[in-house]
Write an enzyme that holds these catalytic residues in place. Sequence first.
Site, PDB file in Angstrom:
ATOM      1  NE  ARG A  12      60.375   6.803  22.358  1.00 40.52           N
ATOM      2  CZ  ARG A  12      61.421   6.839  21.557  1.00 40.52           C
ATOM      3  NH1 ARG A  12      62.219   5.792  21.455  1.00 40.52           N
ATOM      4  NH2 ARG A  12      61.714   7.928  20.845  1.00 40.52           N
ATOM      5  CG  ASP A  13      65.349   7.537  22.973  1.00 44.03           C
ATOM      6  OD1 ASP A  13      66.137   6.582  23.100  1.00 44.03           O
ATOM      7  OD2 ASP A  13      65.206   8.149  21.900  1.00 44.03           O
ATOM      8  CG  HIS A  16      66.273   2.355  23.871  1.00 43.59           C
ATOM      9  ND1 HIS A  16      66.078   1.084  23.368  1.00 43.59           N
ATOM     10  CD2 HIS A  16      65.482   3.178  23.140  1.00 43.59           C
ATOM     11  CE1 HIS A  16      65.216   1.145  22.359  1.00 43.59           C
ATOM     12  NE2 HIS A  16      64.834   2.394  22.212  1.00 43.59           N
ATOM     13  CB  SER A 167      67.780   5.976  14.883  1.00 45.03           C
ATOM     14  OG  SER A 167      66.623   6.505  14.302  1.00 45.03           O
ATOM     15  CG  HIS A 194      64.721  11.651  18.049  1.00 42.66           C
ATOM     16  ND1 HIS A 194      63.803  11.433  19.065  1.00 42.66           N
ATOM     17  CD2 HIS A 194      65.696  10.731  18.234  1.00 42.66           C
ATOM     18  CE1 HIS A 194      64.225  10.424  19.826  1.00 42.66           C
ATOM     19  NE2 HIS A 194      65.370   9.978  19.346  1.00 42.66           N
ATOM     20  CG  HIS A 196      70.062   8.934  19.533  1.00 43.68           C
ATOM     21  ND1 HIS A 196      69.948   8.456  20.820  1.00 43.68           N
ATOM     22  CD2 HIS A 196      68.833   8.791  18.975  1.00 43.68           C
ATOM     23  CE1 HIS A 196      68.715   8.020  21.024  1.00 43.68           C
ATOM     24  NE2 HIS A 196      68.010   8.213  19.921  1.00 43.68           N
TER      25      HIS A 196
END
Lengths: 338, 282
Positions: A12-13, A16, A167, A194, A196
């Site tokens: 999913r990620d 990007h 995010s 989550h 990044h």
Amino acid sequence: MTKPLFYDVTLRDGCHANQHSFEAEFCSTYIDNAYAAGIRYLEVGHGNGLGGSSLHIGRLKHPLLWQVVAEKAATYPDLKIGVHVIPGLATFEDMKQAAEMGVSVFRIASHCTEADTTETYVGYAADQGHEVWGLLMMAHMIKPDHLAREAKKIESYGADRIVFLDSAGALTPTMVGRITREITQVVEVPVGFHAHNNLHAAVANSLSAISSGCASIDACARGYGAGAGNLSMEALAALLEKDEIPTGLDLKKLTALAALLEKHHPSSLPIVDSLSTATGFHGVFSGFKPKILEAAACFGVDPMDIIAELGKAQVIAGQEDQIIATASELAAAQEASS
Amino acid sequence: MKRVAILGSGNIGCDLLVKCQETVGIEVVSFAGRHANSKGLDFAARRGAPVTDRSIEGILEDGEKPDILIDCTSAAHHPHNYNMCREHGIRVVDMTPAKLGVTCCPVVNLDRCLGADNINMISCGGQASMPICLAIQKANPSISYIEIVSTISSASAGPGTRKNISQYITSTQKAISSMLGIETVKVIINITPAIPPIHMKTSILVDSEQIASEADTRASIEDIAAQTRNYAPGYHTSVKLRSLGQKSMCQVQVTGSGHYLPPYAGNLDIINCAALEVIRRL
């Protein structure tokens, strides 16, 4: 530290990173190998989740992915396949269709201050008997106690777990620890994190999350996700193994999974570069990176200026159009001053 | 003189009260809510409007009935209100997403709505984007896909908006698709807490290959935006149509009139401006 649950968001990620172009065949191979490595929770779909496929964010190139989901859900009864759901992009109809294809985990996400927009979506998924996680995006934008109040709201709507998302890769290990403690103090359900990697802190932040009480960690094979990438699943598993914390994962197979990704997507592997440092510092959504470069080229402006302006304007995930509007304003200002 | 009743004492109702009272030829004969001493009823009373806390029943028990009722309640309450009005021969302007009547965006189809007994105002995003969709379609009649991204400030998104996001997307998509005959319409909405609150922004995206001439399309957009300003003065293009490879995008910013609601609440202002235009023309 307790054994954390690994939630694999690669398919999913990672969208990007490759402009939403995972092929069905790759997804099928990936899921088989992830399952063999011990992954039992895995997310698929467009980078912005259900309903994300658009000119605004980018179109999903191979929508047939859903056939793979149906197939894998049938092959591996104990594999939970999840989707990302942002109210404002997704509709109940999208959720219904995903459930019909075998999706059993719905991760309902809102900007960190807007938890009440998830109420009817959480309720819809919970009413159908699905596992529902509540996600708070761009968690760096508010104070930990405010975030905890928003988390409590989503719990009250019926979420089975709360995840806070860095995010923009803008948090530090100290901040992640503080947020984790604030949220776990007020909610009964498990809490997840989550990460990044904009400021190279995905691993450090995730370790801090686990040691402060997070029960689950979102991760990607080879950190393959938005912007500078996510937490590298195999790196965290390796570190935990060294510290003799059980993960239930096969490190050798996880490493092979990362290699599989490197082989299939060699030109879009995330790296931490000057642009990601700027997005992390200014707290700008990681997924904006390709669009910032596109708009900068189109309008002849410096991408770093766009990032600084977006940060100042507190632009949130989903406002991709504001990248173009900002570039257009910067170009007009440049023209006026020359 | 048109005799108007406003049903629903929230933000929309209060703002419409000010707009109606400031319009020559319109008289607000009743302002109804459900709770005595509510902020809205108190506001209306102070502005000299006859108020009742007994909803539609309170409006109808009055000897002299209104010509037009503006329903600012909710989709769930609208069918009952509409039925009552029909029995009494009162025309309805529906601000809820109930969609029992004919859907109306003034710049697109006002003339064709004037005979209806129930006129539905679609949604704030619908009112903000429909003019540009129309403009793009006029310049490119075969356009088959259009995308609308509205961003509104957190402060202007009330509980009703937040609980009905899925319905808002679905019904706005349907309304634009059927009114303009565009095959696929995709609607996206963002709610942002940025401080100071942003003025409503709506971006419209299309496939570049479906734009025959960027210059002609831009001219068409400016023309329709000017027509829209006749009833919604804060309606301006903030980004001119431009191709960025596969996609082309333009953006409008809607600044509110600042009647009852602050200027950033352009989303609430534009649907009210559209309703006022309908009432003026009925």
